[in-house]
Design an enzyme around this catalytic site. Structure first.
Site, PDB file in Angstrom:
ATOM      1  N   PHE A 172       0.826  -1.201   0.000  1.00  0.00           N
ATOM      2  CA  PHE A 172       0.000   0.000   0.000  1.00  0.00           C
ATOM      3  C   PHE A 172       0.872   1.268   0.000  1.00  0.00           C
ATOM      4  O   PHE A 172       0.702   2.145  -0.864  1.00  0.00           O
ATOM      5  CB  PHE A 172      -0.913  -0.125   1.233  1.00  0.00           C
ATOM      6  N   THR A 186       2.001  -9.588   1.874  1.00  0.00           N
ATOM      7  CA  THR A 186       0.852  -8.679   2.064  1.00  0.00           C
ATOM      8  C   THR A 186       0.710  -7.736   0.871  1.00  0.00           C
ATOM      9  O   THR A 186      -0.336  -7.125   0.694  1.00  0.00           O
ATOM     10  CB  THR A 186       0.979  -7.848   3.363  1.00  0.00           C
ATOM     11  N   ASP A 230      12.536 -11.948  -1.417  1.00  0.00           N
ATOM     12  CA  ASP A 230      12.235 -11.828   0.006  1.00  0.00           C
ATOM     13  C   ASP A 230      13.417 -11.188   0.717  1.00  0.00           C
ATOM     14  O   ASP A 230      14.554 -11.658   0.583  1.00  0.00           O
ATOM     15  CB  ASP A 230      11.977 -13.243   0.560  1.00  0.00           C
ATOM     16  N   SER A 273       1.569  -4.393  11.829  1.00  0.00           N
ATOM     17  CA  SER A 273       0.521  -4.685  12.805  1.00  0.00           C
ATOM     18  C   SER A 273       1.054  -5.056  14.192  1.00  0.00           C
ATOM     19  O   SER A 273       1.780  -6.047  14.362  1.00  0.00           O
ATOM     20  CB  SER A 273      -0.409  -5.796  12.310  1.00  0.00           C
ATOM     21  N   THR A 333      11.369 -10.670   9.560  1.00  0.00           N
ATOM     22  CA  THR A 333      11.249  -9.734   8.435  1.00  0.00           C
ATOM     23  C   THR A 333      11.666  -8.328   8.860  1.00  0.00           C
ATOM     24  O   THR A 333      12.437  -7.656   8.166  1.00  0.00           O
ATOM     25  CB  THR A 333       9.811  -9.729   7.898  1.00  0.00           C
ATOM     26  N   TYR A 342       6.230  -5.386  17.598  1.00  0.00           N
ATOM     27  CA  TYR A 342       6.303  -4.592  16.364  1.00  0.00           C
ATOM     28  C   TYR A 342       7.014  -3.259  16.602  1.00  0.00           C
ATOM     29  O   TYR A 342       7.896  -2.862  15.829  1.00  0.00           O
ATOM     30  CB  TYR A 342       4.885  -4.346  15.818  1.00  0.00           C
ATOM     31  N   LYS A 397      10.607  -2.208  14.804  1.00  0.00           N
ATOM     32  CA  LYS A 397      10.771  -1.020  13.962  1.00  0.00           C
ATOM     33  C   LYS A 397      11.828  -0.083  14.541  1.00  0.00           C
ATOM     34  O   LYS A 397      12.561   0.583  13.817  1.00  0.00           O
ATOM     35  CB  LYS A 397       9.420  -0.305  13.817  1.00  0.00           C
ATOM     36  N   ARG A 442      -7.028  -3.543  23.147  1.00  0.00           N
ATOM     37  CA  ARG A 442      -6.024  -4.453  22.591  1.00  0.00           C
ATOM     38  C   ARG A 442      -4.705  -4.377  23.360  1.00  0.00           C
ATOM     39  O   ARG A 442      -4.283  -3.286  23.727  1.00  0.00           O
ATOM     40  CB  ARG A 442      -5.759  -4.034  21.146  1.00  0.00           C
ATOM     41  N   ASP A 448      -1.555  -1.681  22.807  1.00  0.00           N
ATOM     42  CA  ASP A 448      -2.118  -0.497  22.145  1.00  0.00           C
ATOM     43  C   ASP A 448      -1.591   0.785  22.792  1.00  0.00           C
ATOM     44  O   ASP A 448      -1.539   0.899  24.008  1.00  0.00           O
ATOM     45  CB  ASP A 448      -3.647  -0.542  22.286  1.00  0.00           C
TER      46      ASP A 448
HETATM   47  C1  UD1 Z   1       0.562   1.049  14.814  1.00  0.00           C
HETATM   48  C2  UD1 Z   1       1.422   2.301  14.704  1.00  0.00           C
HETATM   49  C3  UD1 Z   1       1.548   2.744  13.272  1.00  0.00           C
HETATM   50  C4  UD1 Z   1       1.978   1.576  12.392  1.00  0.00           C
HETATM   51  C5  UD1 Z   1       0.972   0.437  12.533  1.00  0.00           C
HETATM   52  C6  UD1 Z   1       1.376  -0.749  11.686  1.00  0.00           C
HETATM   53  C7  UD1 Z   1       0.968   3.451  16.817  1.00  0.00           C
HETATM   54  C8  UD1 Z   1       0.479   4.687  17.462  1.00  0.00           C
HETATM   55  N1  UD1 Z   1       0.860   3.376  15.496  1.00  0.00           N
HETATM   56  O1  UD1 Z   1      -0.716   1.383  14.508  1.00  0.00           O
HETATM   57  O2  UD1 Z   1       2.523   3.758  13.183  1.00  0.00           O
HETATM   58  O3  UD1 Z   1       2.039   1.974  11.083  1.00  0.00           O
HETATM   59  O4  UD1 Z   1       0.970   0.050  13.883  1.00  0.00           O
HETATM   60  O5  UD1 Z   1       0.421  -1.733  11.743  1.00  0.00           O
HETATM   61  O6  UD1 Z   1       1.469   2.559  17.466  1.00  0.00           O
HETATM   62  N2  UD1 Z   1      -8.813  -0.695  16.346  1.00  0.00           N
HETATM   63  C9  UD1 Z   1     -10.164  -0.815  16.583  1.00  0.00           C
HETATM   64  N3  UD1 Z   1     -10.880  -1.664  15.802  1.00  0.00           N
HETATM   65  C10 UD1 Z   1     -10.315  -2.404  14.809  1.00  0.00           C
HETATM   66  C11 UD1 Z   1      -8.924  -2.270  14.579  1.00  0.00           C
HETATM   67  C12 UD1 Z   1      -8.209  -1.406  15.380  1.00  0.00           C
HETATM   68  O7  UD1 Z   1     -10.712  -0.170  17.481  1.00  0.00           O
HETATM   69  O8  UD1 Z   1     -11.040  -3.160  14.142  1.00  0.00           O
HETATM   70  C13 UD1 Z   1      -8.050   0.275  17.183  1.00  0.00           C
HETATM   71  C14 UD1 Z   1      -6.778  -0.252  17.779  1.00  0.00           C
HETATM   72  O9  UD1 Z   1      -6.997  -0.885  19.014  1.00  0.00           O
HETATM   73  C15 UD1 Z   1      -5.973   1.046  17.903  1.00  0.00           C
HETATM   74  C16 UD1 Z   1      -6.432   1.879  16.701  1.00  0.00           C
HETATM   75  O10 UD1 Z   1      -7.666   1.317  16.305  1.00  0.00           O
HETATM   76  O11 UD1 Z   1      -6.305   1.725  19.088  1.00  0.00           O
HETATM   77  C17 UD1 Z   1      -5.483   1.837  15.533  1.00  0.00           C
HETATM   78  O12 UD1 Z   1      -5.161   0.490  15.247  1.00  0.00           O
HETATM   79  P1  UD1 Z   1      -4.340   0.069  13.944  1.00  0.00           P
HETATM   80  O13 UD1 Z   1      -4.963   0.664  12.757  1.00  0.00           O
HETATM   81  O14 UD1 Z   1      -4.142  -1.407  14.005  1.00  0.00           O
HETATM   82  O15 UD1 Z   1      -2.977   0.819  14.120  1.00  0.00           O
HETATM   83  P2  UD1 Z   1      -1.987   1.069  15.394  1.00  0.00           P
HETATM   84  O16 UD1 Z   1      -1.822  -0.180  16.156  1.00  0.00           O
HETATM   85  O17 UD1 Z   1      -2.350   2.322  16.074  1.00  0.00           O
END
Ligand code: UD1
Length: 317
Positions: free
Chosen positions: A15, A40, A59, A84, A98, A147, A151, A274, A277
């Site tokens: 992406f 992915t 790879d 993720s 990776t 993760y 990074k 989560r 988080d």
């Molecule tokens: C994290 C990193 C980001 C990185 C990404 C890679 C932080 C602040 N950010 O993103 O820089 O690029 O990992 O994967 O750490 N959520 C829901 N419902 C869902 C899915 C997620 O509520 O169905 C919530 C999560 O609990 C979180 C937020 O949405 O609080 C964002 O989640 P996500 O999009 O997975 O990204 P981060 O974990 O924040």
């Protein structure tokens, strides 16, 4: 095989990587070698530019496979990763291999192959929970998940390759990138892609926790632009910069905005927070603006509208 002075995008079928590829092509840069193992990434992300790039299914965990492709590159944009936070908690070994070993291989290949510069996709997750917002590059990192740590190790490796061997590296800490082509099909997908898929299917999204956690959602085109600027900037070797917008939106606000755009009312389902988080995330963009000329062009609402339209069209294909 790759020629001298070319551009390499690892994860170029992904992406973010594919947005960088299109940005390079718009600037007339070339030749462009894309390295992707299609774990992915998807070849369809490169559909309209396929004839103008050299796509190599390889790879980054395999040094022998990638070293010849990186040799002599002008710039390597290193986007290949297993993203993720929850995925790295559920299944830490593949993301470790990776994100850490793969990044080491890319840096080693760049150094041994005398590449001009490596621009590395770092992550805002490295900050963890800080007491102060926005988050500034000088703050001590506090990774909360495998993760985030992986990074951060990649970032440290960039710094060490720069200091010890003189490889020019620039690390960009991305802040929750979203936009067209983000794959919404996995439970590990970015939250806005999952929200938009749910919206278009008229389903309730799941919000983990109370939904008051906040993110500095950054539009993918702004991140691609920043990469191109980081590839050109002077006196930035070994440095780390935030790649964010400077804003902050809660998940409740994001879901409310989407419902309003679409003219529907679908209450979200709330679930347990989560593990790993981060609560709040917001970038200080001062250093990136000063040293790299970073100037994000897309407001959150604009980016959301463009992205939603893309998912609508994609679903109809
Ligand atoms: C994290 C990193 C980001 C990185 C990404 C890679 C932080 C602040 N950010 O993103 O820089 O690029 O990992 O994967 O750490 N959520 C829901 N419902 C869902 C899915 C997620 O509520 O169905 C919530 C999560 O609990 C979180 C937020 O949405 O609080 C964002 O989640 P996500 O999009 O997975 O990204 P981060 O974990 O924040």
């Amino acid at each position: 095989m790759a020629c001298q002075g070319h551009y390499v995008v690892t994860g170029g079928a992904g992406f973010i990587g594919s947005a960088i590829v299109r940005g390079l092509l718009r600037e007339g840069a070339g030749p462009i070698v894309v390295i992707d193992n299609l774990l992915t990434g998807r070849e369809s992300n490169l559909e309209e530019v396929r004839a103008r790039i050299d796509f190599q299914r390889a790879d980054i965990r395999d040094y022998g496979e990638i070293a010849p492709l990186i040799r002599g590159a002008a710039v390597v944009f290193h986007e290949a990763a297993i993203p993720s936070v929850p995925r790295s908690i559920d299944d830490p070994a593949p993301s470790h291999e990776t994100n850490i070993d793969g990044t080491f291989n890319v840096l080693r290949a760049a150094r041994e192959g005398r590449a001009g510069r490596v621009v590395y996709a770092a992550s805002s997750s490295a900050y963890g929970d800080t007491e102060v917002l926005p988050k500034v590059e000088s703050m001590a990192p506090r990774p909360k998940s495998p993760y985030a740590l992986q990074k951060l190790v990649g970032e440290y490796y960039c710094g060490v390759f720069s200091q010890v061997w003189g490889l020019e590296t620039v690390a960009l800490r991305y802040f929750n990138v979203y936009g067209p082509r983000q794959d919404p099909s996995s439970p590990y997908s970015g939250v806005l892609s999952l929200f938009m898929k749910a919206l278009l299917e008229r389903r309730a999204p799941t919000i983990f926790g109370d939904g008051e956690q906040s993110r500095d959602f950054t539009f993918v085109e702004d991140v691609a632009d920043l990469n191109l600027k980081a590839a050109r900037a002077k006196n930035v070797a070994g440095k780390v910069y935030n790649g964010g917008n400077g804003g902050r939106v809660t998940l409740n606000q994001a879901w409310a905005m989407l419902q309003e755009i679409e003219g529907v009312q679908i209450p979200a389902v709330y679930a347990q927070p989560r593990a790993g988080d981060v609560r709040d995330s917001q970038a200080d963009t001062t250093a990136a603006a000063r040293d790299l000329g970073h100037s994000p062009r897309f407001s959150f609402e604009e980016g959301m509208r463009l992205t939603l339209e893309w998912y609508r069209r994609d679903a109809g294909r």
